[in-house]
Design an enzyme around this catalytic site. Sequence first.
Site: not given
Length: 159
Positions: A109, A121
């Site tokens: 998350e 990411y």
Amino acid sequence: MPAVRLSPMESADLDAVVEIERRSFPTPWSPGLFLHELKIPFSRTTLARLGNGASRVVGYVCRWLVGDEMHILNLAVDPDHRRAGIGRLLVEHILEEAAVNAVRLITLEVRRGNEAAVGLYGRFGFRQTGVRRNYYGRGEDALVMSLTRAAEDAATTNV
């Protein structure tokens, strides 16, 4: 990038890790949470250190490795050392660990507004797979991001 070495976190590293945590997040983990993670058999926290010997902690990544899945719980880089490749190095490290352990799914998350982390990411192939409303408090959503490794890749890396 300056010389950085990776090492597992130990309880003696707690103060340095908590200081980075406090400087990095509006709702930081408590020292007790980090100590708890050190006691969980499937939890791993890796530190990034500058230089040799008892060098300065400049980042860390905490994750769970359970079966063929990994969940990134927390990743932070000291604000004074950001944009130097340390976050990238930590993500590369856990991806290597995932390959060695035949991990097929990595999840995390990330705060919706944390564009630097979402971009980091994303460069490694993580894609948004969901949203957790108010995850970080009222009005602070988390993006759920995932990276699925091909089954044949996961199987062959552990042979």
